[in-house]
Design a protein around this motif. Structure first.
Motif, mmCIF file in Angstrom:
data_model
loop_
_atom_site.group_PDB
_atom_site.id
_atom_site.type_symbol
_atom_site.label_atom_id
_atom_site.label_comp_id
_atom_site.label_asym_id
_atom_site.label_seq_id
_atom_site.Cartn_x
_atom_site.Cartn_y
_atom_site.Cartn_z
ATOM 1 N N LYS A 3 50.388 34.177 33.331
ATOM 2 C CA LYS A 3 49.747 33.039 33.446
ATOM 3 C C LYS A 3 48.350 32.913 33.834
ATOM 4 C CE LYS A 3 53.832 30.642 34.873
ATOM 5 N NZ LYS A 3 54.460 29.606 36.122
ATOM 6 N N LEU A 4 47.920 34.232 34.689
ATOM 7 C CA LEU A 4 46.655 34.190 35.188
ATOM 8 C C LEU A 4 45.856 34.579 33.972
ATOM 9 C CD1 LEU A 4 44.899 34.600 37.715
ATOM 10 C CD2 LEU A 4 45.133 37.031 37.834
ATOM 11 N N ASN A 7 36.651 38.013 37.954
ATOM 12 C CA ASN A 7 35.976 37.272 37.196
ATOM 13 C C ASN A 7 34.557 37.277 37.062
ATOM 14 O OD1 ASN A 7 38.647 36.281 36.726
ATOM 15 N ND2 ASN A 7 38.784 35.114 38.143
ATOM 16 N N GLN A 17 39.539 37.622 43.285
ATOM 17 C CA GLN A 17 39.487 36.642 42.124
ATOM 18 C C GLN A 17 37.937 37.093 41.789
ATOM 19 O OE1 GLN A 17 40.562 32.718 42.930
ATOM 20 N NE2 GLN A 17 39.066 32.076 41.220
ATOM 21 N N GLU A 49 46.377 30.823 31.300
ATOM 22 C CA GLU A 49 46.413 29.747 31.806
ATOM 23 C C GLU A 49 44.868 29.840 33.021
ATOM 24 O OE1 GLU A 49 49.922 27.914 33.688
ATOM 25 O OE2 GLU A 49 51.144 28.550 31.710
ATOM 26 N N ASN A 50 44.498 30.803 33.129
ATOM 27 C CA ASN A 50 43.635 31.058 34.305
ATOM 28 C C ASN A 50 44.036 30.344 35.601
ATOM 29 O OD1 ASN A 50 41.506 32.354 32.350
ATOM 30 N ND2 ASN A 50 41.085 30.090 31.794
ATOM 31 N N LYS A 51 45.157 30.470 35.893
ATOM 32 C CA LYS A 51 45.903 29.819 37.108
ATOM 33 C C LYS A 51 47.252 30.814 37.258
ATOM 34 C CE LYS A 51 47.039 25.664 39.479
ATOM 35 N NZ LYS A 51 46.971 24.135 39.497
ATOM 36 N N ALA A 52 47.302 31.121 38.460
ATOM 37 C CA ALA A 52 48.554 31.621 39.004
ATOM 38 C C ALA A 52 48.854 31.419 40.586
ATOM 39 C CB ALA A 52 48.743 33.054 38.689
ATOM 40 N N THR A 53 50.129 31.325 41.209
ATOM 41 C CA THR A 53 50.080 31.138 42.594
ATOM 42 C C THR A 53 50.928 32.078 43.310
ATOM 43 O OG1 THR A 53 50.595 28.760 41.539
ATOM 44 C CG2 THR A 53 51.361 29.328 43.872
ATOM 45 N N GLN A 78 40.568 35.360 47.333
ATOM 46 C CA GLN A 78 39.446 34.925 46.853
ATOM 47 C C GLN A 78 38.449 36.045 46.545
ATOM 48 O OE1 GLN A 78 37.100 32.519 49.712
ATOM 49 N NE2 GLN A 78 35.996 31.631 47.959
#
Length: 368
Positions: A107-108, A147, A143, A111-115, A140
């Motif tokens: 997902k990361l 990125n 991340q 979708e560039n997003k994971a929880t 953070q």
């Protein structure tokens, strides 16, 4: 004058003969500074956490390693289902559980997003909030490192800077407060029993018929404790500098003058308690219970005064410790001088004069 000097010498002899008084004067302050400095802290270290990793891929393992590699957390166990979350919290050893969702890495990437869910034990709200902030900060940072080459079209990056205490060491907050409490309680407590001791030992009658004037008795009772309390203050400052690494950014001379002023303030308050108390036990209870709670709760030592209800904020203005804590933090941490601290200094001077005058007046009443 010779009678007055002899009276002061008598007070010194009495203090040095009483080993319990010496222990209270010198032993307790050192023990309290060390206890507050090392044991009481709002920082976290080696907090036990559990991990529920539904994904079990390289990314989640890398994040877990980063979190547990810090000194803040210690990974105690991995859990395999949601039912275990409540059970590990009930045992009391685990303070937080990190839950990584399924297909985290995929997902990361797509979708560039994971929880990552952070579940904390909020029976201790302060610890829970701190744990949440620390984990969020580590995530953070991860991340940002991952990125580095990804730049959104619009990006707002807040940058924060902490002044006067860049490492957010809680000892910087506690030690000035502890110094205030120790000087206030020990000084007030020791002098509060001074006149009542004379009554219980039967020597009060001698003072009543002696040519020594009331103000001389008051000053004579205070002078020995000023000397001993100054030694206490020096020891506390030295412990703060060399043991806890607290800097003294401002003038040591100004710090010394302000400390002596506050010591005299506390001693005069103790004398006032002594003149209105009939027994040492009563004086001790008033000085402990009547001063300890207001000093701790209403001085801004632990709880910010601005967050209190307005009536309590008003009451805090009559607490000498509040003004001395402002002075201490200003001199030690901010390096400010008397041009900034003149108002707090004048307030302490006014309070000191008021306590001394009232003590003399109360003592005169007992002479009649």
């Amino acid at each position: 004058m010779k009678r007055f000097i002899g009276f002061i010498k008598k007070e010194f002899y009495h203090i040095f003969r009483d080993t319990r008084s010496l222990f209270i004067l010198f032993g307790m302050p050192i023990a309290q500074v060390m206890l507050f400095g090392f044991a009481i802290t709002n920082e976290i270290n080696n907090v036990n956490i559990a991990v529920f990793d539904k994904s079990k891929d390289a990314t989640t393992q890398e994040i877990i390693n980063k979190i547990t590699a810090s000194t803040y957390f210690s990974n105690q166990q991995f859990i395999t289902n949601e039912a275990e979350i409540e059970s590990v919290f009930k045992k009391g050893n685990i303070k937080a559980v990190l839950v990584f969702e399924k297909d985290f890495s995929e997902k990361l990437t797509k979708e560039n997003k994971a929880t990552v869910q952070i579940i904390t034990d909020a029976t201790d709200p302060n610890t829970a909030n701190t744990v949440n902030n620390y984990v969020s900060s580590i995530l953070q940072k991860y991340q940002q490192e991952t990125n580095k080459n990804i730049k959104p079209v619009y990006q707002i990056t807040p940058e924060s800077r902490m002044v006067y205490n860049a490492e957010l060491k809680s000892v910087f907050m506690f030690v000035p407060g502890v110094m205030t409490i120790i000087l206030m309680l020990v000084s007030a407590m020791m002098t509060s029993i001074s006149i009542t001791r004379e009554k219980e030992l039967g020597t009060m009658e001698i003072l009543l018929v002696s040519p020594i004037k009331p103000f001389q008795v008051i000053i004579g009772k205070v002078v020995p404790y000023i000397f001993l309390s100054v030694i206490n203050a020096i020891v506390i400052v030295l412990l703060s500098i060399f043991i806890f690494g607290i800097p003294v950014q401002g003038s040591l001379f100004l710090l010394g003058i302000q400390s002596v002023l506050f010591i005299i303030n506390a001693l005069s308050l103790g004398i006032l308690i002594s003149t209105i108390s009939k027994t040492q036990q009563t004086a001790m209870m008033i000085s402990l219970m009547g001063l300890m709670l207001p000093v701790i709760l209403l001085s801004g030592f632990i709880f910010p005064i601005s967050s209190m209800p307005v009536p309590l904020q008003i009451i805090s203005h009559v607490i000498p410790a509040k003004w001395f804590i402002i002075i201490l933090k200003g001199i030690m941490l901010k390096g400010v001088g008397i041009t900034i601290l003149w108002k707090e200094t004048l307030i302490l001077v006014a309070m000191t004069v008021f306590f001394i005058v009232l003590s003399i007046k109360k003592y005169k009443i007992r002479l009649e």
